[in-house]
Every structure is written in structure tokens, then in C-alpha cells.
Design a protein around this motif. Structure first.
Motif, PDB file in Angstrom:
ATOM      1  N   GLU A  14      -3.056  36.266   1.860  1.00  0.00           N
ATOM      2  CA  GLU A  14      -4.146  35.575   1.162  1.00  0.00           C
ATOM      3  C   GLU A  14      -4.636  36.422  -0.014  1.00  0.00           C
ATOM      4  O   GLU A  14      -4.916  35.900  -1.099  1.00  0.00           O
ATOM      5  N   TRP A  15      -4.708  37.744   0.199  1.00  0.00           N
ATOM      6  CA  TRP A  15      -5.128  38.639  -0.883  1.00  0.00           C
ATOM      7  C   TRP A  15      -4.101  38.625  -2.008  1.00  0.00           C
ATOM      8  O   TRP A  15      -4.461  38.613  -3.193  1.00  0.00           O
ATOM      9  N   VAL A  16      -2.819  38.612  -1.646  1.00  0.00           N
ATOM     10  CA  VAL A  16      -1.739  38.541  -2.646  1.00  0.00           C
ATOM     11  C   VAL A  16      -1.885  37.275  -3.490  1.00  0.00           C
ATOM     12  O   VAL A  16      -1.786  37.318  -4.721  1.00  0.00           O
ATOM     13  N   GLU A  17      -2.137  36.146  -2.826  1.00  0.00           N
ATOM     14  CA  GLU A  17      -2.313  34.884  -3.550  1.00  0.00           C
ATOM     15  C   GLU A  17      -3.509  34.976  -4.508  1.00  0.00           C
ATOM     16  O   GLU A  17      -3.445  34.504  -5.648  1.00  0.00           O
TER      17      GLU A  17
ATOM     18  N   GLY B 148       3.504  46.070   3.133  1.00  0.00           N
ATOM     19  CA  GLY B 148       2.484  46.439   4.109  1.00  0.00           C
ATOM     20  C   GLY B 148       1.088  46.227   3.558  1.00  0.00           C
ATOM     21  O   GLY B 148       0.862  45.392   2.690  1.00  0.00           O
ATOM     22  N   ASN B 149       0.115  47.020   4.039  1.00  0.00           N
ATOM     23  CA  ASN B 149      -1.282  46.791   3.642  1.00  0.00           C
ATOM     24  C   ASN B 149      -1.776  47.792   2.610  1.00  0.00           C
ATOM     25  O   ASN B 149      -2.976  48.022   2.474  1.00  0.00           O
ATOM     26  N   ASN B 150      -0.839  48.406   1.868  1.00  0.00           N
ATOM     27  CA  ASN B 150      -1.221  49.309   0.778  1.00  0.00           C
ATOM     28  C   ASN B 150      -1.525  48.470  -0.461  1.00  0.00           C
ATOM     29  O   ASN B 150      -0.626  48.107  -1.214  1.00  0.00           O
ATOM     30  N   LEU B 151      -2.795  48.150  -0.670  1.00  0.00           N
ATOM     31  CA  LEU B 151      -3.166  47.230  -1.738  1.00  0.00           C
ATOM     32  C   LEU B 151      -2.842  47.779  -3.122  1.00  0.00           C
ATOM     33  O   LEU B 151      -2.464  47.020  -4.025  1.00  0.00           O
ATOM     34  N   SER B 152      -2.976  49.089  -3.300  1.00  0.00           N
ATOM     35  CA  SER B 152      -2.668  49.682  -4.606  1.00  0.00           C
ATOM     36  C   SER B 152      -1.196  49.499  -4.940  1.00  0.00           C
ATOM     37  O   SER B 152      -0.833  49.145  -6.072  1.00  0.00           O
ATOM     38  N   ARG B 153      -0.342  49.725  -3.948  1.00  0.00           N
ATOM     39  CA  ARG B 153       1.097  49.557  -4.186  1.00  0.00           C
ATOM     40  C   ARG B 153       1.447  48.091  -4.411  1.00  0.00           C
ATOM     41  O   ARG B 153       2.264  47.756  -5.274  1.00  0.00           O
ATOM     42  N   ILE B 154       0.826  47.191  -3.630  1.00  0.00           N
ATOM     43  CA  ILE B 154       1.071  45.756  -3.826  1.00  0.00           C
ATOM     44  C   ILE B 154       0.684  45.350  -5.246  1.00  0.00           C
ATOM     45  O   ILE B 154       1.437  44.655  -5.937  1.00  0.00           O
TER      46      ILE B 154
ATOM     47  N   ASN C  56       0.489  47.191  -7.921  1.00  0.00           N
ATOM     48  CA  ASN C  56       1.432  47.759  -8.887  1.00  0.00           C
ATOM     49  C   ASN C  56       2.723  46.950  -8.943  1.00  0.00           C
ATOM     50  O   ASN C  56       3.274  46.702 -10.025  1.00  0.00           O
ATOM     51  N   GLU C  57       3.226  46.548  -7.768  1.00  0.00           N
ATOM     52  CA  GLU C  57       4.473  45.774  -7.726  1.00  0.00           C
ATOM     53  C   GLU C  57       4.288  44.403  -8.372  1.00  0.00           C
ATOM     54  O   GLU C  57       5.166  43.911  -9.085  1.00  0.00           O
ATOM     55  N   ILE C  58       3.137  43.775  -8.118  1.00  0.00           N
ATOM     56  CA  ILE C  58       2.866  42.471  -8.728  1.00  0.00           C
ATOM     57  C   ILE C  58       2.759  42.604 -10.245  1.00  0.00           C
ATOM     58  O   ILE C  58       3.299  41.798 -11.004  1.00  0.00           O
ATOM     59  N   ASP C  59       2.066  43.654 -10.696  1.00  0.00           N
ATOM     60  CA  ASP C  59       1.925  43.869 -12.146  1.00  0.00           C
ATOM     61  C   ASP C  59       3.290  44.062 -12.802  1.00  0.00           C
ATOM     62  O   ASP C  59       3.538  43.541 -13.902  1.00  0.00           O
ATOM     63  N   LYS C  60       4.180  44.818 -12.132  1.00  0.00           N
ATOM     64  CA  LYS C  60       5.536  45.026 -12.669  1.00  0.00           C
ATOM     65  C   LYS C  60       6.284  43.700 -12.756  1.00  0.00           C
ATOM     66  O   LYS C  60       7.001  43.443 -13.726  1.00  0.00           O
TER      67      LYS C  60
ATOM     68  N   GLY D 213      12.331  44.030  -5.714  1.00  0.00           N
ATOM     69  CA  GLY D 213      13.410  44.752  -5.049  1.00  0.00           C
ATOM     70  C   GLY D 213      13.542  44.431  -3.581  1.00  0.00           C
ATOM     71  O   GLY D 213      14.066  45.224  -2.804  1.00  0.00           O
ATOM     72  N   ILE D 214      13.050  43.274  -3.180  1.00  0.00           N
ATOM     73  CA  ILE D 214      13.175  42.846  -1.790  1.00  0.00           C
ATOM     74  C   ILE D 214      14.403  41.955  -1.679  1.00  0.00           C
ATOM     75  O   ILE D 214      14.556  41.009  -2.445  1.00  0.00           O
ATOM     76  N   SER D 215      15.258  42.255  -0.757  1.00  0.00           N
ATOM     77  CA  SER D 215      16.404  41.396  -0.531  1.00  0.00           C
ATOM     78  C   SER D 215      15.954  40.115   0.153  1.00  0.00           C
ATOM     79  O   SER D 215      15.324  40.153   1.208  1.00  0.00           O
ATOM     80  N   LYS D 216      16.274  38.976  -0.460  1.00  0.00           N
ATOM     81  CA  LYS D 216      15.870  37.696   0.123  1.00  0.00           C
ATOM     82  C   LYS D 216      16.534  37.469   1.473  1.00  0.00           C
ATOM     83  O   LYS D 216      15.977  36.854   2.368  1.00  0.00           O
TER      84      LYS D 216
END
Length: 340
Positions: free
Chosen positions: A152-155, A178-184, A186-190, A211-214
Motif C-alpha cells: 500500500e505504501w509502494v502504491e 522488504g520493509n526498507n523504505l529508503s531502499r524501496i 531509491n529503486e522506484i526513483d531509478k 532487477g527482479i526476475s519475473k
């Protein structure tokens, strides 16, 4: 009274700055987001040289902080004083320091924006200074989000950036990172940097840019277990075993544990409607069908046994009664027990 990080950020974006912010708690992301916004936006670039001061808790005491806070700004209406790592302030929580701080926050200088970044710890709310901070400052208690709240936070993060993300893609990101919001973040921004137009974020984009394998991720492993697809489950486990750094076993175990606990909750629930189950499980309604399918595939006693197997695997991964079995073999044995 503590206020939510979201409400503070909303006020800041509307140009509303308070004299004192006390940001504390286990989740550093919200503390950094608020303090970074104030640093970047409260003053313009020409004002910052004279009027923005960054201090570090291990280098200062309350007296030094108060001296800086009581200065008047030069060539500006405001000055900003930010205390990084405020949990390291030597006399915070001691009588003399607390008296100085309490006297200031009850009568702060209107032209100063004073920000305490008190990470990973909280002040004692039973003490006078704790009560005074809650009453006289913008007081934020930054808590870790529960795992089931991460999608939900990601959305919401995508929405703030003007994008929509489908629930499965949001689930992939939360399960993988996982629940590392800073890393999430950063990945979304990239990911968003690579997009030239507004599109709905789907699994393919997440796979390509995060970089996640579907095909080979814990989300897909979960799906193969629902379907009891032994062949594909073993392919995924081999992929995990070949790259244990990118696919550590403990988070996989945690994901499976949370999943089967929810399946057990479905078995125990009287309300079997999708809406009722979504509310009970605290998940996006999009995912409820997966849990219902798993409940049909695994009867209650089998689910209880699986949860027991997962706990055993978790102990082995942490070295309990295990001196030689590797992560890959522990996961293989666990999946074998789940499927047979």
C-alpha cells in the motif's frame, strides 16, 4: 500529541513551517524525508550560507544547540538548525539539558526552524521532557511499517510521483526489497527515471528496472506452492541457490510464514467473502484470490504442519541444531515438506 509524517510533509509542501520539530523512531525514512525537505526548501540558496546550520548530536550538547537556535537570521526571515543523530546528544535526557531544552521549546524563536532527527530511539514519554516535546513541538513518532502495509505504501509513493502501479507489481517490489523504505524509494526513483511517459507500472517494468526476475522470485515461489507445481518450485529454488546474495533465505522464510498464517486465518474466518477476507488479512483485495486458492489446496491441519516446518527451517537458518546444512538445502527440504 504525535502527528503523522504524512501530515507534516503536507504542511511543509504548503509552506507551513513550525519553530521546532522533534522527529524520532525506528523508521529513519520518514525522519530523513521531513528533515531533507526542510533543508532543501525552507531557505533559498542565497540564504542558506548564512542561515542554515547542520549539527551532529555526538559533537554538541543542549546548550550549544540553544545558542544556535537563539541566533537571529541574516538577510532572511528565517534560519534553519538541524540536529542529525540527535539520539547521541550527551545531555539529552539529563536534568540540566532537559531544563534548557524545555525552556526553549515552550518559548521558541519564531524566526528559527529547529529540527531534531532522533533516529532508532524514542524519548521516555513518561518523563517531563517527553511530555513537553509532545505538547510544544511538531512531534513525529516514526514507526516501522508492518510488512502487509508495504505494498500500500509502494502504491502511495508511485501516486505521489504521478504514476499508477498494479497491485502485483507493488507486491513484487515489497516482497523483493522488504520493509526498507529508503531502499524501496531509491529503486522506484531509478525506475521512474527510465520512463519517458506516464504509464501504469506493471511486473515487466519492475523486472526490467528493479532487477527482479519475473519468473524467479519469492512471489512466484508462493504461486507455485499454491498450484502445487513441483517442477517450477524446484527451478525457482535452484535459481535462489545459485545466487544466495540476491535471494537470502531468511526473507523468503518470513514471506512464506506470513503467507501461510493468512491462509490459516481464512480457514478460521466465518466471513468467507473476498471483501471480508481482504479486511481480515489486511491485504489488497487483488491478492485475496491467491489466499483463497491456497486455503482450498491446503486443509487446516496441513497449514498448521507447514507453519511448524517453516519455524523449524527458520531455526536451522539461524544455526540452531545445524552445523553443516546450507541455506539452499534447508529451503529445498522445506518446500518438499510443504508440497508432499
Amino acid at each position: 500529541m504525535a502527528v503523522s509524517p504524512e501530515s507534516v510533509i503536507k504542511d511543509l509542501k504548503n509552506g507551513k513551517y513550525a519553530p521546532v520539530y522533534f522527529l524520532q523512531g525506528e523508521e529513519p525514512y520518514f525522519i530523513d524525508t521531513i528533515s531533507d525537505f526542510i533543508e532543501k526548501n525552507c531557505l533559498n540558496e542565497s540564504e542558506k550560507g548564512f542561515n542554515q546550520t547542520i549539527l551532529y548530536g555526538k559533537d554538541v550538547n543542549i546548550s550549544t544547540i540553544m545558542q544556535n537556535a537563539r541566533k537571529f537570521p541574516m538577510f532572511s526571515d528565517k534560519q534553519v538548525v538541524v540536529i542529525k543523530e540527535a539520539q547521541e546528544i550527551s545531555d539529552l535526557g539529563k536534568e540540566a539539558g532537559d531544563k534548557l531544552l524545555d525552556a526553549y521549546i515552550q518559548n521558541p524563536l519564531a524566526s528559527t526552524v529547529l529540527v531534531f532527527c532522533h533516529k532508532y530511539k524514542t524519548v521516555d514519554g513518561r518523563k517531563a521532557i517527553g511530555k513537553s516535546l509532545e505538547k510544544h513541538t511538531v512531534f513525529v513518532n516514526s514507526k516501522k511499517l508492518y510488512d502487509n502495509k508495504i505494498p500500500e505504501w509502494v502504491e502511495g509513493y508511485f501516486a505521489d510521483k504521478g504514476f499508477k502501479v498494479n497491485p502485483r507489481a507493488a507486491g513484487m517490489i515489497s516482497e523483493y526489497i522488504g520493509n526498507n523504505l529508503s531502499r524501496i524509494a531509491n529503486e522506484i526513483d531509478k525506475l521512474l527515471i527510465n520512463l519517458k511517459e506516464k504509464v501504469v507500472i506493471d511486473e515487466a517494468l519492475v523486472e526490467k528496472y528493479v532487477g527482479i526476475s519475473k519468473e524467479y522470485n519469492v512471489f512466484e515461489l508462493q504461486n507455485t506452492l499454491i498450484k502445487r507445481d513441483v517442477l517450477k518450485a524446484n527451478r525457482i529454488l535452484k535459481y535462489f541457490e545459485a545466487d544466495p546474495k540476491s535471494n537470502p533465505a531468511i526473507p523468503i522464510i518470513v514471506t512464506l510464514f506470513n503467507f501461510y498464517m493468512k491462509v490459516l486465518m481464512i480457514h478460521a474466518s466465518e466471513d468467507k467473502s473476498e471483501g471480508g477476507l481482504a479486511k481480515l488479512l489486511g491485504v489488497n483485495p487483488f491478492f485475496v484470490k491467491d489466499y483463497i486458492a491456497a486455503a482450498k489446496s491446503y486443509p487446516p491441519q496441513k497449514v498448521i504442519n507447514i507453519i511448524h516446518y517453516i519455524r523449524q527451517a527458520d531455526l536451522m537458518l539461524k544455526g540452531v541444531d545445524n552445523v553443516s546444512v546450507g541455506e539452499g538445502d534447508i529451503l529445498k527440504e522445506l518446500v518438499f515438506k510443504i508440497l508432499h
